[in-house]
Motif scaffolding. Structure first.
Motif, PDB file in Angstrom:
ATOM      1  N   ARG A  34    -133.869 -21.784 122.821  1.00  0.00           N
ATOM      2  CA  ARG A  34    -132.977 -21.762 123.676  1.00  0.00           C
ATOM      3  C   ARG A  34    -133.336 -22.586 124.912  1.00  0.00           C
ATOM      4  O   ARG A  34    -132.558 -23.452 125.788  1.00  0.00           O
ATOM      5  CB  ARG A  34    -132.373 -20.589 124.258  1.00  0.00           C
ATOM      6  CG  ARG A  34    -131.488 -20.005 123.271  1.00  0.00           C
ATOM      7  CD  ARG A  34    -129.878 -20.587 123.274  1.00  0.00           C
ATOM      8  NE  ARG A  34    -129.107 -20.258 122.523  1.00  0.00           N
ATOM      9  CZ  ARG A  34    -128.419 -21.232 121.622  1.00  0.00           C
ATOM     10  NH1 ARG A  34    -128.646 -22.439 121.563  1.00  0.00           N
ATOM     11  NH2 ARG A  34    -127.756 -20.668 120.475  1.00  0.00           N
TER      12      ARG A  34
ATOM     13  N   GLU B 160    -123.837 -25.765 127.700  1.00  0.00           N
ATOM     14  CA  GLU B 160    -122.447 -26.052 127.339  1.00  0.00           C
ATOM     15  C   GLU B 160    -122.111 -26.700 128.518  1.00  0.00           C
ATOM     16  O   GLU B 160    -121.165 -27.770 128.436  1.00  0.00           O
ATOM     17  CB  GLU B 160    -121.895 -24.930 126.876  1.00  0.00           C
ATOM     18  CG  GLU B 160    -120.504 -25.270 125.941  1.00  0.00           C
ATOM     19  CD  GLU B 160    -120.005 -23.968 125.357  1.00  0.00           C
ATOM     20  OE1 GLU B 160    -120.632 -23.356 124.657  1.00  0.00           O
ATOM     21  OE2 GLU B 160    -118.945 -23.771 125.940  1.00  0.00           O
TER      22      GLU B 160
ATOM     23  N   ILE C 107    -122.886 -25.862 114.658  1.00  0.00           N
ATOM     24  CA  ILE C 107    -121.910 -26.296 113.720  1.00  0.00           C
ATOM     25  C   ILE C 107    -120.683 -27.251 114.110  1.00  0.00           C
ATOM     26  O   ILE C 107    -120.652 -27.401 115.527  1.00  0.00           O
ATOM     27  CB  ILE C 107    -121.009 -25.055 113.333  1.00  0.00           C
ATOM     28  CG1 ILE C 107    -119.594 -25.333 112.462  1.00  0.00           C
ATOM     29  CG2 ILE C 107    -120.546 -24.439 114.638  1.00  0.00           C
ATOM     30  CD1 ILE C 107    -119.040 -24.032 112.018  1.00  0.00           C
TER      31      ILE C 107
ATOM     32  N   TYR D 107    -123.653 -31.143 121.780  1.00  0.00           N
ATOM     33  CA  TYR D 107    -122.784 -30.211 121.523  1.00  0.00           C
ATOM     34  C   TYR D 107    -122.990 -29.479 119.758  1.00  0.00           C
ATOM     35  O   TYR D 107    -123.007 -28.486 119.865  1.00  0.00           O
ATOM     36  CB  TYR D 107    -121.544 -30.445 121.642  1.00  0.00           C
ATOM     37  CG  TYR D 107    -120.375 -29.241 121.605  1.00  0.00           C
ATOM     38  CD1 TYR D 107    -120.462 -28.524 122.725  1.00  0.00           C
ATOM     39  CD2 TYR D 107    -119.631 -29.153 120.482  1.00  0.00           C
ATOM     40  CE1 TYR D 107    -119.405 -27.342 122.335  1.00  0.00           C
ATOM     41  CE2 TYR D 107    -118.739 -28.080 120.344  1.00  0.00           C
ATOM     42  CZ  TYR D 107    -118.649 -27.135 121.502  1.00  0.00           C
ATOM     43  OH  TYR D 107    -117.846 -25.988 121.194  1.00  0.00           O
TER      44      TYR D 107
ATOM     45  N   HIS E  60    -124.202 -25.009 118.928  1.00  0.00           N
ATOM     46  CA  HIS E  60    -123.576 -24.059 117.987  1.00  0.00           C
ATOM     47  C   HIS E  60    -123.990 -23.809 116.678  1.00  0.00           C
ATOM     48  O   HIS E  60    -123.657 -23.012 115.818  1.00  0.00           O
ATOM     49  CB  HIS E  60    -122.293 -23.841 118.182  1.00  0.00           C
ATOM     50  CG  HIS E  60    -121.757 -23.640 119.744  1.00  0.00           C
ATOM     51  ND1 HIS E  60    -122.394 -22.634 120.664  1.00  0.00           N
ATOM     52  CD2 HIS E  60    -121.169 -24.291 120.433  1.00  0.00           C
ATOM     53  CE1 HIS E  60    -121.966 -22.439 121.689  1.00  0.00           C
ATOM     54  NE2 HIS E  60    -121.117 -23.674 121.699  1.00  0.00           N
TER      55      HIS E  60
ATOM     56  N   GLU F 164    -116.986 -28.691 113.786  1.00  0.00           N
ATOM     57  CA  GLU F 164    -115.800 -28.698 113.015  1.00  0.00           C
ATOM     58  C   GLU F 164    -114.812 -29.476 113.869  1.00  0.00           C
ATOM     59  O   GLU F 164    -114.957 -29.778 114.860  1.00  0.00           O
ATOM     60  CB  GLU F 164    -115.386 -27.305 112.583  1.00  0.00           C
ATOM     61  CG  GLU F 164    -116.110 -26.333 113.712  1.00  0.00           C
ATOM     62  CD  GLU F 164    -115.119 -25.877 114.685  1.00  0.00           C
ATOM     63  OE1 GLU F 164    -113.648 -25.844 114.603  1.00  0.00           O
ATOM     64  OE2 GLU F 164    -115.345 -25.424 115.944  1.00  0.00           O
TER      65      GLU F 164
ATOM     66  N   TRP G 212    -128.665 -27.441 113.228  1.00  0.00           N
ATOM     67  CA  TRP G 212    -129.669 -26.859 114.350  1.00  0.00           C
ATOM     68  C   TRP G 212    -130.547 -27.823 114.749  1.00  0.00           C
ATOM     69  O   TRP G 212    -131.145 -28.749 114.002  1.00  0.00           O
ATOM     70  CB  TRP G 212    -130.343 -25.589 113.871  1.00  0.00           C
ATOM     71  CG  TRP G 212    -129.287 -24.404 113.383  1.00  0.00           C
ATOM     72  CD1 TRP G 212    -128.789 -24.019 112.100  1.00  0.00           C
ATOM     73  CD2 TRP G 212    -128.509 -23.825 114.307  1.00  0.00           C
ATOM     74  NE1 TRP G 212    -127.678 -23.119 112.412  1.00  0.00           N
ATOM     75  CE2 TRP G 212    -127.620 -22.861 113.615  1.00  0.00           C
ATOM     76  CE3 TRP G 212    -128.685 -23.459 115.792  1.00  0.00           C
ATOM     77  CZ2 TRP G 212    -126.861 -21.915 114.197  1.00  0.00           C
ATOM     78  CZ3 TRP G 212    -127.608 -22.761 116.310  1.00  0.00           C
ATOM     79  CH2 TRP G 212    -126.963 -21.760 115.413  1.00  0.00           C
ATOM     80  N   PRO G 213    -131.106 -27.545 116.006  1.00  0.00           N
ATOM     81  CA  PRO G 213    -132.144 -28.366 116.576  1.00  0.00           C
ATOM     82  C   PRO G 213    -133.685 -28.461 115.727  1.00  0.00           C
ATOM     83  O   PRO G 213    -133.789 -27.631 114.963  1.00  0.00           O
ATOM     84  CB  PRO G 213    -132.546 -28.028 117.873  1.00  0.00           C
ATOM     85  CG  PRO G 213    -131.457 -27.064 118.301  1.00  0.00           C
ATOM     86  CD  PRO G 213    -130.727 -26.503 117.049  1.00  0.00           C
TER      87      PRO G 213
ATOM     88  N   LEU H 102    -127.487 -20.840 127.313  1.00  0.00           N
ATOM     89  CA  LEU H 102    -126.518 -21.502 126.343  1.00  0.00           C
ATOM     90  C   LEU H 102    -125.273 -21.795 126.894  1.00  0.00           C
ATOM     91  O   LEU H 102    -124.800 -22.934 126.870  1.00  0.00           O
ATOM     92  CB  LEU H 102    -126.117 -20.443 125.088  1.00  0.00           C
ATOM     93  CG  LEU H 102    -124.954 -21.072 124.252  1.00  0.00           C
ATOM     94  CD1 LEU H 102    -125.719 -21.801 123.229  1.00  0.00           C
ATOM     95  CD2 LEU H 102    -124.689 -19.687 123.406  1.00  0.00           C
ATOM     96  N   LEU H 103    -124.732 -21.014 127.857  1.00  0.00           N
ATOM     97  CA  LEU H 103    -123.496 -21.277 128.763  1.00  0.00           C
ATOM     98  C   LEU H 103    -123.833 -22.712 129.368  1.00  0.00           C
ATOM     99  O   LEU H 103    -123.001 -23.673 129.709  1.00  0.00           O
ATOM    100  CB  LEU H 103    -123.331 -20.135 129.534  1.00  0.00           C
ATOM    101  CG  LEU H 103    -122.169 -19.320 129.049  1.00  0.00           C
ATOM    102  CD1 LEU H 103    -121.426 -18.315 129.980  1.00  0.00           C
ATOM    103  CD2 LEU H 103    -121.276 -19.646 127.908  1.00  0.00           C
TER     104      LEU H 103
ATOM    105  N   VAL I 129    -121.904 -27.079 108.614  1.00  0.00           N
ATOM    106  CA  VAL I 129    -122.800 -25.903 109.268  1.00  0.00           C
ATOM    107  C   VAL I 129    -124.307 -26.328 109.026  1.00  0.00           C
ATOM    108  O   VAL I 129    -124.654 -27.454 108.356  1.00  0.00           O
ATOM    109  CB  VAL I 129    -122.505 -24.559 108.708  1.00  0.00           C
ATOM    110  CG1 VAL I 129    -121.238 -24.058 109.227  1.00  0.00           C
ATOM    111  CG2 VAL I 129    -122.739 -24.621 107.227  1.00  0.00           C
ATOM    112  N   GLY I 130    -125.176 -25.641 109.875  1.00  0.00           N
ATOM    113  CA  GLY I 130    -126.679 -25.877 109.841  1.00  0.00           C
ATOM    114  C   GLY I 130    -127.044 -27.144 110.619  1.00  0.00           C
ATOM    115  O   GLY I 130    -128.175 -27.585 110.279  1.00  0.00           O
TER     116      GLY I 130
END
Lengths: 408, 261, 616
Positions: free
Chosen positions: C456, C339, C531, C525, C529, C533, C448-449, C335-336, C445-446
Motif C-alpha cells: 500500500r 483514491e 478491479i 484507479y 482496487h 468494472e 493488481w500492481p 488507500l483512501l 479482476v486481478g
C-alpha cells in the motif's frame, strides 16, 4: 493539577494491573476479545435475499454467544453494505482488513462482487468465506487457497435442474438469463449437463437481458417466436417477476412448455409473486414449510418466533454460515490465519441441514438445496414434490476440477 | 495605391438585397468612413470583407489576395485588424494580457504548452498600450474597466499584428460624445503614424466629418455617394436620405459648415 | 408477420411510458434550462406512492386509477417543493450548480424511499379490467399495453393543446425559445418555473405509477430511467414534446427489434442513435438551434492569477506532509488518500477544459474508464505488466478523446455536454455488454500492481507522484499560451477568432489533453482496487467529477483538489451511517445553496472581504 492527573493515571494503572492479574489467574484473558468477522454484502441492492440472511446470522451469533462463544470468545460480525458495486466491496474489504483488523472476511451476494472480493483475498492473502455468491469461478477457475464457498454453486444447482429437465420430453430449449457471471455460469452448466444426459436436445433461443434491466415484453415475445418446448430461466428478483407477468399475459406459460427456473423456488423470489407465481416450474428453492428434520425445524420455529416472519433461503444460509465459522475456529483452536485455512480444508460440521463438508479439493461446501415443482396452494406459492438434493452427487469429476484450479 | 479593393459586392438574404453591386477602394493611409442609415447594408458589407459572410457576387482584393471565401482567421493573418461595435475583450485577463494574447497568436505560439503566457512579448504589449494611452492600466483586469477604456484596449489589440488595414465597426458606439472625438483622434494619429489604412462605419457625423479622409454612403444596399467630407456633406441625395431618418444630418452639416467658415 | 406486429406494439407500449417521463424532463429543461437528475427519482416516487395507494385503496378500477392519479399529483407537489426550497435559491448561480443540486436531491430521495418503503421490491396488482391479453393477428398482446399506448397518445395530444391553445402554453413556448424575451415580457418568472416543475413532475410521477402493473417497484428505478430519458430528450430536441415522442418511439422500437438481432448489445444501439443524431443535428430531431456561449455557464471569479509565493509554499508544504504521512497513519487511510489523488487528477483534468476552457462535459468518465479498461486489458490480455499498462492508459483515453472530442467541440454549451454524455454512455454500454472482452458487468479482476508496488505504501507514493505530476503539468499548461488561449476562447469566442486563433482546433487539443490525464487517473484507479468494472465509466462517475470541480470551486486552482478530498473522505465517513446517501445529498444541496462559488471559491471571497474590511 499535575498531582491530580498523576493520581488519576496511577489509579488507572492500578485498576488495569489488578484486572490483568485477575484475568490471568482465571485463565480467560481473552474473554473480552471478540472474534471479528468482517462481512460485506449487498444489503440495499438486493434486500430480498440479504436482509433475511442478516437476520439468520444475527440469530446464530446470538445463540453462539449466549452459549459462551467460540473458544471462550464472543463472535462479532462487522457488516458493511457494498451498494451492489464490486469496487466498493473491495474498498470495504481493505477497510475491514486493515482498519477493523478482522480475523476473516465473509459474505457477498452477487457473483461479480464475490469474484472481486475473492480476488482481493488472494492478493492480500486473507481468508474469505464466500457465503452466497454462486459463480463457479469463485472455487474453480479463480479458486485459490484463501477462499471457501458455502452456498451450492450455479453449477451444482443447474446440474440438479438439468437432470430433472432431462427426464422431460422437451427437446427444443430456450434460455433466458441475466447477462453477468451468475447467468453465464448457470447457462453453461445447464447446457453441459443436459447435453450429457440428452444428446438430442437443441437450444433454439437465448435472451441475455442486462441484470435488472430486462425489457420483459420484448423478451417474452422473442421467446414465443422461437417456439421452444422447454425454457430455462436464471432470472431472479425483479427480473423474474416482470418476466413472469408478461409471460403469463402473452401466453408463454403454456402447459406444453417445460419451465425450469434456477432459484425460482426460493421464498425471497417466489413469495413476492403471490398467486401470480407460475405453476409447475421445476425449480431449486427452500420449502421451509415442509421441513421435518428436528434440528432444522427448531431453527425455523425459533426464527419465526424471533422475527415474526418465515425464514427464507437467505436466513438459512446466514445461519449455517455462523455454524461453519464456529466449527472452523474450534477446529483451528485459534484465529491464526494459517490455522483457520488448514481447519477449513475438509472441515465437516453438523449443520441444521445435515453434515456439510468444505471439500479440500475445491473449497466448495457440500451444502445441497431443494429441488421440486412450484404450485399455488390457497393463494400461496409453494414448492411441491420436492426433495433435498445432496451436492455430492452433482460435482463434475475431480480431474476436471483440478484442471480448472490449475492456476492455483 | 489601393490597399483594399472592393468591386461588385452583392449579397441577398432570402430575396432581400442587402448589398447590390458595391465597389470602392481604400487607399493607403486613408481613413475611409462608410455611412448610411440603419439597414443600409453597412454591416453586411463589413462582414463580407472580414470573412463573417460570403458575398453572392463580387470580389474583395487585399493586396494580391482575394478575401472572398477566406475565414476571418485567415483574413486577420493576412494583415487585417478588427474592432467590434460592442467591445469583445478577454474579461478575465489584464489589459496587457489581452494584447499579449494577440501577439502570441500573431507569432503562432498559441499552442505552446510550457512558457508562461504572461511573460511573453511583454515589452511589445506595453509599447502598444502606451500608444493608446493605456499603459497605466496595464495590470487591471478587463472586466473591471470602463467602456471607453475597453475601446482603447481593443485598438491596441487590433494593432498587435501590425495590420495594413483596420476594419472598425462603429468604433465609438456606446461612448459619451466628448470621448468619441478623442478616441477617433487617437486612432487617426496612430494609423497615420504607422501608415495603416482604416475602413470604419460610424453613426456620429461629428466623428465622421472630423476624421474621415473620404466618405462613402450606402443606402438600401447600394452605394449612392462617394467623396471628400465636403462633397458628401453637400450632396443633395445624401441629405435627402438622412432627412428620412431625421434632420440631424443637415443640422450637423450646416453647423460644421458654419464652423469651417 | 403477426409476430412483428406484436413486437411493434410491445415497443410502442414501452415508448409510451418512456415518453411520459421524457416529456416532463424535456419541458422542465426547455423552460428552466435545468438538467434535472431528480426526474428519475420522481418517476420512482410515483411508482412507490402509487403502489401504497393502490394496495391501500379499495380494489377496483376506481382504487387503481385513483391511486395512479393521486400519486402523480403528489409527485407534482414534491417537484414544486424541490423547485421552491432548493432551485429557486440558486437560479443566480452557475447553471451547473442546479444540476449538482438535483443530484443531491437524487441521493436524498433514494434514502427517503428506503426509509419509507423498506429495501425490498414491491409487486403491485395488475390493472383491474386490463389484466388479460387480446388476440391481435394471432399474437397475444396484453390489454394493459394497449391502455398505456392510448394514454401516451392522450398525454401527447393534451400537451400539444396545452402548449398551442392556452396562454400559459404560449408562455412556456416563448420561454423555451427565447429566455431573454421572457424577462422583457414582464412575466412572473418564478410562477412560470414553479408551474412547469409541477407539470413535469406530474408526468414523471404518472410514468412511474403506470409501471406498477408491469414490473415490481424497486429502488433502482431512478437511475435506470434517467439515462434513457436523457437520450430521448436530447434525440428529440430539448423542449420539444413531439420530438420527445418521436425519439421515444425510435428508441423503444429499436430495442424491441434489436433484441431479436443483437440481444446482447441493445444498450449500445440506443446510445449510438444518440450520437448519430447529435452529430448530424446537434439540437435533436425537432429541437431548435441555440446560440449559447459556453462561457456564460461558468461566470464567476477567475483563474487569472498565478499562484503566488505563499500559495506555492503552502502547496509544497502540503506535498511534504503527504510524503511523510505513511509513517503516521493507518494503511487504510493510505488507500483512501491514493483514491483522493486519483480523483484529484481526474477532477483537475475536467477543470482544465471546464473551468478554464468553458467546455462542460457530462461524460468525462469516458476517459477515466478508457484509461482504466485500457490498463486492465493491457495487463490481462497483453501481459504488459503494471508499468507499461499505466504508461499506455493515457493513450487509450487520449485516442478516445481525439475521436469524441472532434465531434464535441463542434458544439457548445449544454449540447456539447450532452454529446459528451452520449459518448461516455457508448463507452459504458460497450464495457457493459461486450462480456467476452471486458467481463461485462463483472468487470476485469486481478488488476493488481506489480510485486514491487503491491505494498500500500509503495502504491501510495506511486499515485502521489504521478497524480501530483499530472496536476502540476495541467496547471502549468493553464498559464502557458495554450491555456491562455483556451480561457480567451471562453471569455470571448468572437474576439479569439478575430485574433487569428482556430478556437475549435484548440478546444479539440484541450479535450485530448484532458482525456490523457483522465486516462492516467483511470489507469491508476484500476490498480487501486484490483478491479475495473462498468462503474468506472457510469454516469455517476462523470457526475462525481463535476461535483468535485463545482463543489471545490470551478474558478480556483485547488478547488478540484479540495473537492476530491472532501468527496472521498465524506463518502467514507458517511458510509457507516445507515442513511448516508441522504446526509451526503443534504450536504451537496447545502453547499450548492450556501456556497455558489464552491468551497474554495467562497472561502477565498470571504478572505477577500475580511481583508477589505480590515483595510477600511
Amino acid at each position: 493539577m499535575t498531582k491530580s492527573r498523576l493520581g488519576r493515571v496511577g489509579s488507572r494503572l492500578a485498576i488495569a494491573t489488578s484486572a490483568l492479574v485477575l484475568a490471568a489467574t482465571m485463565g480467560v484473558a481473552q474473554a473480552a476479545d471478540p472474534i471479528r468477522i468482517g462481512e460485506i454484502n449487498s444489503y440495499t441492492a438486493l434486500a430480498d435475499f440479504t436482509q433475511p440472511y442478516k437476520k439468520g446470522w444475527e440469530m446464530a451469533v446470538e445463540e453462539v454467544n449466549a452459549a459462551g462463544g467460540v473458544l471462550g470468545r464472543p463472535l462479532e460480525v462487522i457488516h458493511r453494505d457494498d451498494g451492489g458495486k464490486p469496487a466498493n466491496a473491495v474498498k470495504i474489504a481493505e477497510e475491514l482488513t486493515s482498519r477493523e483488523n478482522v480475523d476473516l472476511l465473509a459474505g457477498t451476494y452477487f457473483s461479480h462482487i464475490g469474484v472481486a472480493v475473492t480476488n482481493y483475498s488472494q492478493q492480500r492473502e486473507k481468508l474469505f468465506i464466500a457465503t452466497e455468491p454462486m459463480s463457479d469461478d469463485i472455487v474453480w477457475k479463480q479458486g485459490h487457497r484463501y477462499t471457501f464457498r458455502l452456498r451450492p454453486s450455479t453449477y451444482l444447482q443447474s446440474a440438479m435442474l438439468a437432470r430433472e429437465a432431462a427426464k422431460q420430453p422437451a427437446k427444443r430449449w430456450a434460455i433466458v438469463a441475466p447477462n453477468y457471471k451468475f447467468g453465464q455460469d448457470a447457462v453453461a452448466a445447464f447446457k453441459k449437463v443436459l447435453k450429457e444426459e440428452r444428446p438430442d436436445v437443441e437450444f433454439v433461443e437465448e435472451q441475455w437481458p442486462a441484470l435488472f434491466k430486462i425489457d420483459p415484453g420484448a423478451t417474452v415475445q422473442a421467446m414465443l417466436q422461437a417456439e421452444p418446448e422447454g425454457i430455462y430461466s436464471a432470472l431472479f428478483s425483479r427480473d423474474l417477476t416482470a418476466f413472469v407477468r408478461e409471460a403469463e399475459l402473452r401466453g408463454l406459460l403454456r402447459d406444453d412448455i417445460t419451465f425450469v427456473g434456477l432459484l425460482t423456488g426460493e421464498p425471497e423470489y417466489l413469495e413476492p409473486m403471490g398467486d401470480e407465481a407460475p405453476e409447475n416450474w421445476i425449480v431449486t428453492g427452500y420449502p421451509y414449510y415442509g421441513i421435518d428434520n428436528p434440528e432444522h425445524k427448531r431453527f425455523i420455529d425459533d426464527y419465526q418466533k424471533k422475527y415474526n416472519e418465515a425464514p427464507r433461503m437467505g436466513s438459512l444460509v446466514g445461519y449455517v454460515f455462523i455454524q461453519a465459522i464456529k466449527a472452523m475456529i474450534e477446529e483451528a483452536g485459534s484465529t491464526d490465519q494459517e490455522a483457520m485455512i488448514q481447519a477449513m480444508k475438509d472441515l465437516t460440521f453438523p449443520s441444521i441441514v445435515g453434515p456439510i463438508t468444505f471439500r479440500g479439493l475445491d473449497h466448495q461446501s457440500t451444502m445441497g438445496t431443494w429441488v421440486g415443482r412450484t404450485a399455488v396452494i390457497d393463494g400461496m406459492p409453494q414448492m411441491v414434490d420436492w426433495y433435498y438434493a445432496e451436492a455430492e452427487a452433482y460435482f463434475p469429476p475431480d480431474e476436471e476440477i483440478k484442471k480448472l484450479r490449475s492456476g492455483e | 495605391m489601393a490597399v483594399l479593393s472592393v468591386s461588385g459586392l452583392s449579397k441577398s438574404f432570402g430575396g432581400v438585397h442587402a448589398l447590390s453591386d458595391v465597389s470602392f477602394d481604400v487607399e493607403a493611409g486613408e481613413l475611409l468612413a462608410m455611412i448610411g442609415p440603419n439597414g443600409a447594408g453597412k454591416s453586411t458589407c463589413f462582414n463580407c470583407i472580414n470573412g463573417q459572410l460570403k458575398p453572392d457576387l463580387g470580389s474583395v482584393r487585399f493586396g494580391e489576395h482575394d478575401l472572398v471565401g477566406r475565414s476571418p482567421r485567415q483574413i486577420w493573418r493576412l494583415g487585417v485588424g478588427r474592432t467590434f461595435q460592442i467591445t469583445a475583450t478577454f474579461g478575465s485577463m489584464t489589459v496587457a494580457e489581452n494584447v499579449q494574447m494577440a501577439l502570441i497568436s500573431h507569432h503562432r505560439r498559441s499552442r505552446a504548452l510550457w512558457p508562461l503566457a504572461s511573460s511573453l512579448y511583454m515589452e511589445r504589449a506595453h509599447e502598444l498600450l502606451s500608444a493608446v494611452g493605456m499603459q497605466d492600466q496595464a495590470e487591471r483586469r478587463c472586466n473591471v474597466l470602463a467602456y471607453g477604456d475597453l475601446k482603447q484596449v481593443e485598438l491596441a489589440v487590433a494593432m498587435a499584428h501590425e495590420p495594413r488595414l483596420l476594419l472598425m465597426d462603429e468604433p465609438t458606439a456606446g461612448m459619451a460624445p466628448t470621448e468619441r472625438i478623442e478616441l477617433m483622434e487617437l486612432t487617426a494619429g496612430i494609423v497615420r503614424e504607422r501608415g495603416i489604412s482604416v475602413l470604419f462605419t460610424e453613426h456620429d457625423m461629428d466623428v465622421v466629418f472630423a476624421n474621415a479622409t473620404r466618405i462613402i454612403v450606402l443606402n438600401r444596399g447600394r452605394m449612392v455617394a462617394e467623396g471628400s467630407p465636403a462633397d458628401v456633406r453637400n450632396d443633395s441625395m445624401v441629405q435627402e436620405i438622412y432627412l428620412g431618418a431625421g434632420s440631424t444630418f443637415r443640422a450637423q452639416a450646416s453647423a460644421l459648415e458654419a464652423a469651417d467658415a | 408477420m403477426s409476430f412483428y406486429f406484436a413486437q411493434f406494439l410491445t415497443g410502442l407500449a414501452s415508448a409510451s411510458s418512456l415518453f411520459l417521463v421524457a416529456s416532463g424532463l424535456s419541458i422542465i429543461f426547455g423552460v428552466t434550462r435545468i438538467v434535472n437528475f431528480a426526474h428519475g427519482s420522481f418517476y420512482m416516487l410515483g411508482a412507490f406512492i402509487a403502489y401504497s395507494l393502490v394496495t391501500a385503496l379499495p380494489h377496483g378500477p376506481l382504487g387503481f386509477w385513483g391511486g395512479v392519479i393521486i400519486s402523480a399529483l403528489v409527485v407534482g407537489v414534491i417537484g414544486v417543493v424541490m423547485e421552491i426550497l432548493v432551485l429557486r435559491r440558486i437560479y443566480q448561480s452557475p447553471e451547473l450548480f442546479q444540476l449538482v443540486a438535483t443530484f443531491g436531491v437524487v441521493l436524498l430521495i433514494k434514502d427517503v424511499a428506503l426509509w419509507v418503503w423498506g429495501p425490498e421490491d414491491k409487486l403491485g396488482p395488475r390493472a383491474p379490467g386490463f389484466d388479460g391479453a387480446v388476440d391481435i393477428f394471432g399474437s397475444k398482446v396484453p390489454e394493459y399495453d394497449l391502455v398505456v399506448i392510448v394514454l401516451g397518445l392522450v398525454v401527447l395530444a393534451a400537451l400539444w393543446l396545452l402548449f398551442n391553445r392556452t396562454r400559459w402554453g404560449a408562455l412556456v413556448r416563448a420561454a423555451t425559445e427565447d429566455r431573454e424575451m421572457l424577462g422583457a415580457l414582464g412575466i412572473n418568472q418564478a410562477l412560470l418555473f414553479t408551474s412547469v416543475f409541477f407539470l413535469g413532475s406530474v408526468l414523471a410521477g404518472l410514468g412511474g405509477a403506470l409501471q406498477i402493473p408491469r414490473a415490481s417497484v424497486s429502488h433502482h428505478m431512478d437511475l435506470a430511467i434517467i439515462a434513457t430519458a436523457f437520450v430521448v430528450v436530447v434525440v428529440g430536441g430539448m423542449g420539444s414534446i413531439v420530438g420527445a415522442f418521436l425519439a421515444s418511439v425510435i428508441i423503444s422500437e429499436l430495442n424491441a427489434f434489436g433484441i431479436l438481432v443483437f440481444p446482447e448489445i441493445t444498450l449500445v444501439l440506443m446510445f449510438l442513435v444518440m450520437v448519430v443524431v447529435l452529430v448530424i443535428r446537434p439540437w435533436g430531431i425537432l429541437g431548435k438551434p441555440e446560440g449559447e456561449a459556453a462561457g456564460e455557464v461558468l461566470e464567476g471569479e477567475t483563474l487569472s492569477i498565478m499562484p503566488g509565493r505563499r500559495m506555492r509554499l503552502a502547496l509544497l508544504g502540503a506535498f511534504a506532509l503527504l510524503l511523510v504521512l505513511p509513517s503516521v497513519v493507518e494503511p487504510f487511510y493510505l488507500l483512501l488518500l491514493s483514491e483522493v489523488f486519483v480523483f484529484a487528477l481526474f477532477a483537475a483534468s475536467l477543470h482544465f477544459i471546464m473551468g478554464n476552457g468553458g467546455m462542460v462535459s457530462f461524460g468525462h468518465a469516458a476517459y477515466f474508464g478508457l484509461g482504466a479498461y485500457g490498463a486492465a486489458m493491457l495487463l490481462i490480455y497483453g501481459d504488459t505488466g503494471m508499468e507499461l499498462a499505466i504508461a499506455l492508459a493515457p493513450l487509450a483515453a487520449g485516442l478516445g478523446a481525439l475521436i469524441f472530442g472532434y465531434f464535441c467541440v463542434r458544439l457548445s454549451g449544454v449540447y456539447m455536454a450532452m454529446l459528451s454524455l452520449a459518448f461516455a454512455q457508448i463507452v459504458w454500454s460497450v464495457a457493459f455488454q461486450s462480456t467476452e472482452l471486458t467481463g461485462g458487468e463483472d468487470g476485469l479482476v486481478g488488476v493488481w500492481p506489480s510485486p514491487w508496488a503491491s505494498d500500500r505504501i509503495v502504491y501510495y507514493y506511486l499515485t502521489l507522484v504521478l497524480c501530483a505530476g499530472g496536476i502540476l503539468a495541467l496547471w502549468r499548461m493553464l498559464y502557458a499560451p495554450f491555456g491562455y488561449t483556451l480561457r480567451a476562447g471562453r471569455d470571448s469566442p468572437l474576439r479569439v477568432e478575430a485574433i487569428g486563433v482556430n478556437l475549435r482546433q484548440h478546444r479539440w487539443f484541450a479535450f485530448v489533453i484532458a482525456g490523457l490525464f483522465a486516462g492516467l487517473a483511470g489507469g491508476l484507479y484500476g490498480f487501486l482496487h484490483g478491479i475495473v468494472e462498468p462503474q468506472a465509466v457510469d454516469i455517476p462517475r462523470s457526475i462525481d467529477a463535476l461535483m468535485m470541480v463545482l463543489i471545490g470551486g470551478v474558478q480556483t486552482l485547488i478547488g478540484p483538489l479540495a473537492g476530491a478530498f472532501a468527496f472521498v473522505f465524506l463518502e467514507n465517513r458517511l458510509l457507516a451511517f445507515e442513511f448516508w446517501r441522504a446526509i451526503f445529498g443534504l450536504i451537496i444541496i447545502g453547499i450548492c445553496v450556501a456556497m455558489p462559488l464552491g468551497i474554495v471559491g467562497s472561502l477565498h471571497r470571504l478572505a477577500l472581504r475580511a481583508a477589505a474590511a480590515r483595510a477600511s
